[in-house]
Design a protein around this motif. Sequence first.
Motif, PDB file in Angstrom:
ATOM      1  N   ALA A  58    -112.734  47.481 -17.480  1.00 62.54           N
ATOM      2  CA  ALA A  58    -112.097  45.920 -17.761  1.00 62.54           C
ATOM      3  C   ALA A  58    -111.023  45.626 -18.693  1.00 62.54           C
ATOM      4  CB  ALA A  58    -112.374  45.066 -16.907  1.00 62.54           C
ATOM      5  N   GLY A  59    -111.283  46.269 -20.198  1.00 60.37           N
ATOM      6  CA  GLY A  59    -110.798  46.003 -21.669  1.00 60.37           C
ATOM      7  C   GLY A  59    -109.272  47.026 -21.460  1.00 60.37           C
ATOM      8  N   ARG A  60    -109.911  47.917 -20.856  1.00 65.96           N
ATOM      9  CA  ARG A  60    -108.796  48.857 -20.450  1.00 65.96           C
ATOM     10  C   ARG A  60    -107.436  48.848 -19.354  1.00 65.96           C
ATOM     11  NH1 ARG A  60    -112.793  52.594 -22.507  1.00 65.96           N
ATOM     12  NH2 ARG A  60    -113.641  52.899 -20.327  1.00 65.96           N
ATOM     13  N   ALA A  61    -108.304  48.321 -18.365  1.00 66.49           N
ATOM     14  CA  ALA A  61    -106.799  48.049 -17.879  1.00 66.49           C
ATOM     15  C   ALA A  61    -105.434  46.712 -17.915  1.00 66.49           C
ATOM     16  CB  ALA A  61    -107.296  47.070 -16.024  1.00 66.49           C
ATOM     17  N   ALA A 132    -119.414  31.378 -17.177  1.00 63.29           N
ATOM     18  CA  ALA A 132    -119.071  31.721 -18.465  1.00 63.29           C
ATOM     19  C   ALA A 132    -117.594  32.496 -18.745  1.00 63.29           C
ATOM     20  CB  ALA A 132    -119.942  31.425 -19.440  1.00 63.29           C
ATOM     21  N   HIS A 133    -118.272  33.608 -18.610  1.00 60.59           N
ATOM     22  CA  HIS A 133    -117.246  35.056 -19.110  1.00 60.59           C
ATOM     23  C   HIS A 133    -115.619  34.451 -18.088  1.00 60.59           C
ATOM     24  CE1 HIS A 133    -120.549  36.446 -21.769  1.00 60.59           C
ATOM     25  NE2 HIS A 133    -119.542  36.489 -22.166  1.00 60.59           N
ATOM     26  N   LEU A 134    -116.536  34.406 -16.320  1.00 58.12           N
ATOM     27  CA  LEU A 134    -114.900  34.046 -15.857  1.00 58.12           C
ATOM     28  C   LEU A 134    -114.118  33.655 -16.176  1.00 58.12           C
ATOM     29  CD1 LEU A 134    -113.237  34.620 -13.778  1.00 58.12           C
ATOM     30  CD2 LEU A 134    -115.180  33.167 -12.135  1.00 58.12           C
ATOM     31  N   ILE A 135    -114.492  31.915 -16.813  1.00 55.85           N
ATOM     32  CA  ILE A 135    -113.976  30.963 -17.257  1.00 55.85           C
ATOM     33  C   ILE A 135    -113.233  31.895 -18.325  1.00 55.85           C
ATOM     34  CG2 ILE A 135    -114.222  28.621 -18.547  1.00 55.85           C
ATOM     35  CD1 ILE A 135    -116.482  28.482 -15.965  1.00 55.85           C
ATOM     36  N   ASP A 139    -107.591  37.100 -17.550  1.00 57.29           N
ATOM     37  CA  ASP A 139    -106.769  38.476 -17.280  1.00 57.29           C
ATOM     38  C   ASP A 139    -107.411  38.795 -16.086  1.00 57.29           C
ATOM     39  OD1 ASP A 139    -108.725  40.881 -18.121  1.00 57.29           O
ATOM     40  OD2 ASP A 139    -108.691  39.473 -19.710  1.00 57.29           O
ATOM     41  N   LEU A 140    -106.477  39.295 -15.443  1.00 55.18           N
ATOM     42  CA  LEU A 140    -106.607  39.923 -14.079  1.00 55.18           C
ATOM     43  C   LEU A 140    -108.536  40.774 -13.735  1.00 55.18           C
ATOM     44  CD1 LEU A 140    -106.283  39.748 -10.823  1.00 55.18           C
ATOM     45  CD2 LEU A 140    -104.064  41.782 -11.585  1.00 55.18           C
ATOM     46  N   ALA A 141    -108.176  41.439 -14.848  1.00 57.73           N
ATOM     47  CA  ALA A 141    -109.187  42.958 -15.010  1.00 57.73           C
ATOM     48  C   ALA A 141    -110.853  42.144 -14.376  1.00 57.73           C
ATOM     49  CB  ALA A 141    -109.168  43.696 -15.848  1.00 57.73           C
ATOM     50  N   HIS A 142    -110.758  40.907 -16.039  1.00 54.79           N
ATOM     51  CA  HIS A 142    -111.620  40.120 -16.336  1.00 54.79           C
ATOM     52  C   HIS A 142    -112.056  39.477 -15.181  1.00 54.79           C
ATOM     53  CE1 HIS A 142    -111.286  42.480 -19.986  1.00 54.79           C
ATOM     54  NE2 HIS A 142    -112.318  42.454 -20.064  1.00 54.79           N
ATOM     55  N   GLY A 147    -116.036  37.801 -11.836  1.00 53.77           N
ATOM     56  CA  GLY A 147    -115.981  36.848 -10.713  1.00 53.77           C
ATOM     57  C   GLY A 147    -116.842  37.626  -9.560  1.00 53.77           C
ATOM     58  N   ALA A 148    -116.493  38.989  -9.514  1.00 54.27           N
ATOM     59  CA  ALA A 148    -117.255  39.951  -7.981  1.00 54.27           C
ATOM     60  C   ALA A 148    -118.773  39.555  -8.858  1.00 54.27           C
ATOM     61  CB  ALA A 148    -116.861  41.283  -8.601  1.00 54.27           C
ATOM     62  N   PHE A 149    -119.679  39.760  -9.967  1.00 55.13           N
ATOM     63  CA  PHE A 149    -120.484  39.664 -10.434  1.00 55.13           C
ATOM     64  C   PHE A 149    -121.070  38.426  -9.560  1.00 55.13           C
ATOM     65  CE2 PHE A 149    -120.660  43.068 -13.257  1.00 55.13           C
ATOM     66  CZ  PHE A 149    -121.973  43.181 -13.008  1.00 55.13           C
ATOM     67  N   ALA A 150    -120.438  36.872 -10.581  1.00 58.61           N
ATOM     68  CA  ALA A 150    -120.792  35.863  -9.866  1.00 58.61           C
ATOM     69  C   ALA A 150    -120.979  35.626  -8.419  1.00 58.61           C
ATOM     70  CB  ALA A 150    -119.984  35.123  -9.945  1.00 58.61           C
TER      71      ALA A 150
END
Length: 228
Positions: A58-61, A132-135, A139-142, A147-150
């Motif tokens: 995700a960080g490299r996307a 928390a990390h979603l908020i 950026d789109l990848a994260h 969002g998928a995890f939630a």
Amino acid sequence: MSGWTEFLLAGFLFLASHAIPSLPQLKARFVALLGPRGWTIGFALLSTVLLFWMIFAAGRAPYVALWPQEIWARWLVNLAMPLAILLGSFGLGAPNPFAFEGHATGFDPDRPGIVGLTRQPLLWAILIWASAHLIANGDLAHVILFGAFALFTTLGMRALEARKRRQMGAADWQRLSAHTALIPGAAFLSGRWKPRARPSLIRLGMALLVWAALYHLHAPVIGVSPQP
């Protein structure tokens, strides 16, 4: 391999691997091959490797901004993570017939321990971490990652509760869950549960060590400082 291709491949393999426990015949083959303990250790290692691969991918996307990162959102993560770590530390391996990370042996419905706080402590820990990390990451990848995890954690929680209810039957479910709740703290607020013992110092110490490790290794390993 391009950034988006790697990210999508890592996500697909992570989801595919987590479909194995829901396929009894396939899971039974792995258990027969590796043994129950070997299966548990092997699946945990595979999940960890694929999770970190997804995060790094995700960080490299390609960076596609959806909303700006705000200081208050970073504070939100710093306040949410200790709660998530505590839930995970007290939930893993605890007597808990309702959750996949627990075990039925030793569970006392009159003294449910962490299960009195919530029947799904590890899933709530993952949901708090992801939300928390979603908020905080706009950026789109994260957003896709967290969002998928939630989403899947929320759906998985509902599905697991329904399956356990069916497996136990109405009478056993009512007896075992009388002093528990799915929503954290709901049983306490309603008066159906209150702590009867002090928290385990070992588990508190474990939670503190995990928090310290994640906080100090976040920048060198993930590449982003957790400090607001």
